[in-house]
Design a protein around this motif. Structure first.
Motif, mmCIF file in Angstrom:
data_model
loop_
_atom_site.group_PDB
_atom_site.id
_atom_site.type_symbol
_atom_site.label_atom_id
_atom_site.label_comp_id
_atom_site.label_asym_id
_atom_site.label_seq_id
_atom_site.Cartn_x
_atom_site.Cartn_y
_atom_site.Cartn_z
ATOM 1 N N GLY A 81 5.720 5.393 21.725
ATOM 2 C CA GLY A 81 6.907 4.618 21.173
ATOM 3 C C GLY A 81 7.720 5.335 20.306
ATOM 4 O O GLY A 81 7.530 6.413 20.025
ATOM 5 N N ASP A 82 8.474 4.617 19.504
ATOM 6 C CA ASP A 82 9.441 4.949 18.450
ATOM 7 C C ASP A 82 8.581 5.574 17.380
ATOM 8 O O ASP A 82 7.882 4.825 16.608
ATOM 9 N N GLN A 83 8.734 6.761 16.978
ATOM 10 C CA GLN A 83 7.905 7.295 15.911
ATOM 11 C C GLN A 83 8.522 7.183 14.401
ATOM 12 O O GLN A 83 7.731 7.677 13.525
ATOM 13 N N ALA A 84 9.543 6.665 14.515
ATOM 14 C CA ALA A 84 10.041 6.025 13.164
ATOM 15 C C ALA A 84 9.207 5.258 12.555
ATOM 16 O O ALA A 84 8.687 4.305 12.802
ATOM 17 N N GLY A 85 8.829 5.423 10.949
ATOM 18 C CA GLY A 85 8.076 4.501 10.322
ATOM 19 C C GLY A 85 6.538 4.959 10.476
ATOM 20 O O GLY A 85 5.775 4.066 10.040
ATOM 21 N N ILE A 86 6.104 6.011 11.324
ATOM 22 C CA ILE A 86 4.876 6.227 11.508
ATOM 23 C C ILE A 86 3.914 6.504 10.313
ATOM 24 O O ILE A 86 2.882 6.002 10.242
ATOM 25 N N GLU A 87 4.523 6.773 9.070
ATOM 26 C CA GLU A 87 3.888 6.971 7.787
ATOM 27 C C GLU A 87 3.431 5.401 7.379
ATOM 28 O O GLU A 87 2.478 5.216 6.981
ATOM 29 N N ASP A 88 4.134 4.491 7.426
ATOM 30 C CA ASP A 88 3.930 3.280 6.986
ATOM 31 C C ASP A 88 2.703 2.719 8.104
ATOM 32 O O ASP A 88 1.807 1.861 7.488
ATOM 33 N N ARG A 89 2.961 2.903 9.193
ATOM 34 C CA ARG A 89 1.910 2.433 10.134
ATOM 35 C C ARG A 89 0.603 2.979 9.991
ATOM 36 O O ARG A 89 -0.542 2.273 10.011
ATOM 37 N N VAL A 90 0.384 4.293 9.609
ATOM 38 C CA VAL A 90 -0.721 4.806 9.250
ATOM 39 C C VAL A 90 -1.326 4.326 7.820
ATOM 40 O O VAL A 90 -2.549 4.131 7.860
ATOM 41 N N GLN A 91 -0.369 3.991 6.840
ATOM 42 C CA GLN A 91 -0.849 3.346 5.848
ATOM 43 C C GLN A 91 -1.333 1.939 6.034
ATOM 44 O O GLN A 91 -2.526 1.527 5.269
ATOM 45 N N ALA A 92 -0.706 1.290 6.911
ATOM 46 C CA ALA A 92 -1.380 -0.166 7.198
ATOM 47 C C ALA A 92 -2.850 0.127 7.879
ATOM 48 O O ALA A 92 -3.625 -0.799 7.804
ATOM 49 N N VAL A 93 -2.987 1.117 8.824
ATOM 50 C CA VAL A 93 -4.252 1.471 9.245
ATOM 51 C C VAL A 93 -5.275 1.583 8.120
ATOM 52 O O VAL A 93 -6.670 1.128 8.328
ATOM 53 N N ARG A 94 -4.982 2.437 7.031
ATOM 54 C CA ARG A 94 -5.738 2.648 5.994
ATOM 55 C C ARG A 94 -6.298 1.320 5.257
ATOM 56 O O ARG A 94 -7.522 1.121 5.253
ATOM 57 N N VAL A 95 -5.255 0.549 4.900
ATOM 58 C CA VAL A 95 -5.680 -0.771 4.440
ATOM 59 C C VAL A 95 -6.472 -1.593 5.158
ATOM 60 O O VAL A 95 -7.620 -2.246 4.724
ATOM 61 N N LEU A 96 -5.997 -1.905 6.319
ATOM 62 C CA LEU A 96 -6.860 -2.790 6.995
ATOM 63 C C LEU A 96 -8.555 -2.137 7.364
ATOM 64 O O LEU A 96 -9.246 -3.003 7.618
#
Length: 334
Positions: A81-96
């Motif tokens: 998908g659209d790779q914009a915002g991937i850093e935020d998504r990786v951070q969400a993965v870390r937190v969850l």
């Protein structure tokens, strides 16, 4: 507010419980749905485990699949998908992931599945951190320069998962066995890279070492263009050859597993190896359509894997992998 931030903002501190307090059977059912849709090959191989191991493998797979989909903006491993915002998504993965390991609810059954299987098997934060580092490498526009670079990436996105799978299977607490489990994950990822070269290129990614491309006179970014497919086939064949070294090394670790576990591993190695070898066999035509192994062929590999598990005398590779787990772990600064 993004979907990921809304998800994180909804989280509250709750009593600690395995799986975030969710019903285990419900988590297993959701995890089974995930593996059935996300990986037909691994779903078939996982059916060979005993019930407890099978369920734990599904639970771990659900987390891996969800992390991959979140990081890449995919749905069950489909088109990137659209790779914009991937850093935020990786951070969400870390937190969850951290919340799941702490036994806190995550509002996502795939992360709660990780919490459940971690509580049952002792999966650690270091193990999950190594996997998440692979997603962070993608977020940092990772481009491998050398063979070791691409193998390091393979370690983080797949070899580290192999180590977690070894823990889930209650493999002998032996560094040789865990190193070989890592080798199997690396072999799987090398096969995937060979299959997905063109798809990755269309998304602006390249996992082929720049040194290999230079030797083949291929320009990064243009390496997957139709007019370059003949030269690209030679590079992908080199990748598949590397895959086979790791695949064969992995068999020597599977030799020490219980029968049903090694049957599953031998079968999975055959299926994923067949994908890479089919890419090599098709040459420049390998990317006209997504390379797949038919269901009948998979059944054949499972039958052959049974015979391999009964005899259980894997032939060691002529040349062992130059780089293995101690050489490739960890990178946590990405």
């Amino acid at each position: 507010m993004s979907q990921n931030r809304r998800l994180l903002s909804d989280l509250k501190v709750a009593p600690v419980a395995a799986g975030g307090g969710r019903n285990r059977d419900a988590l297993v059912e959701k995890a089974h749905e995930a593996i059935s849709e996300g990986s037909h090959s691994f779903a078939m191989a996982s059916s060979l485990f005993d019930k407890t191991t099978r369920e734990r493998v599904w639970l771990l797979y659900a987390w891996c699949r969800r992390c991959d989909d979140l990081a890449d903006g995919q749905d069950m491993g489909g088109q990137l998908g659209d790779q914009a915002g991937i850093e935020d998504r990786v951070q969400a993965v870390r937190v969850l992931t951290r919340r799941a390991l702490e036994g806190q609810p995550t509002a996502d059954p795939a992360f709660d599945a990780l919490g459940q299987v971690a509580a049952e098997t002792g999966l650690s934060k270091d193990m999950t951190d190594d996997v998440i580092a692979g997603f962070a490498m993608d977020a940092g526009d990772f481009q491998p320069r050398t063979e070791k670079d691409v193998l390091r990436y393979c370690y983080h996105v797949a070899g580290a998962v192999g180590v977690m799978m070894a823990r889930v299977m209650n493999a002998p607490d032996d560094s040789f066995v865990y190193d070989r489990a890592c080798d199997l994950g690396i072999a799987f990822q090398l096969s995937n890279i060979a299959r997905d070269i063109v798809e990755d290129a269309e998304a602006g990614r390249c996992y082929l070492p720049a040194e290999w491309l230079a030797e083949a006179d291929l320009e990064p970014g243009r390496h997957a263009a139709p007019e370059n497919r003949f030269a690209l086939a030679a590079v992908s064949a080199r990748l598949v050859g590397l895959m086979e070294i790791y695949e064969q090394a992995a068999r020597c670790g599977a030799q020490r597993l219980r029968f049903r576990n090694r049957w599953a591993i031998y079968s999975a190695a055959r299926i994923y190896g067949a994908i890479g070898r089919k890419v090599r066999r098709q040459g420049q035509l390998a990317w006209n359509n997504r390379v797949r192994v038919s269901r009948m062929a998979k059944i054949g590999h499972v039958i052959a894997g049974f015979g391999e598990a009964v005899v259980n005398r894997p032939v060691p590779p002529r040349d062992w992998p130059e780089y293995t787990r101690p050489d490739l772990q960890p990178i946590r600064g990405w």
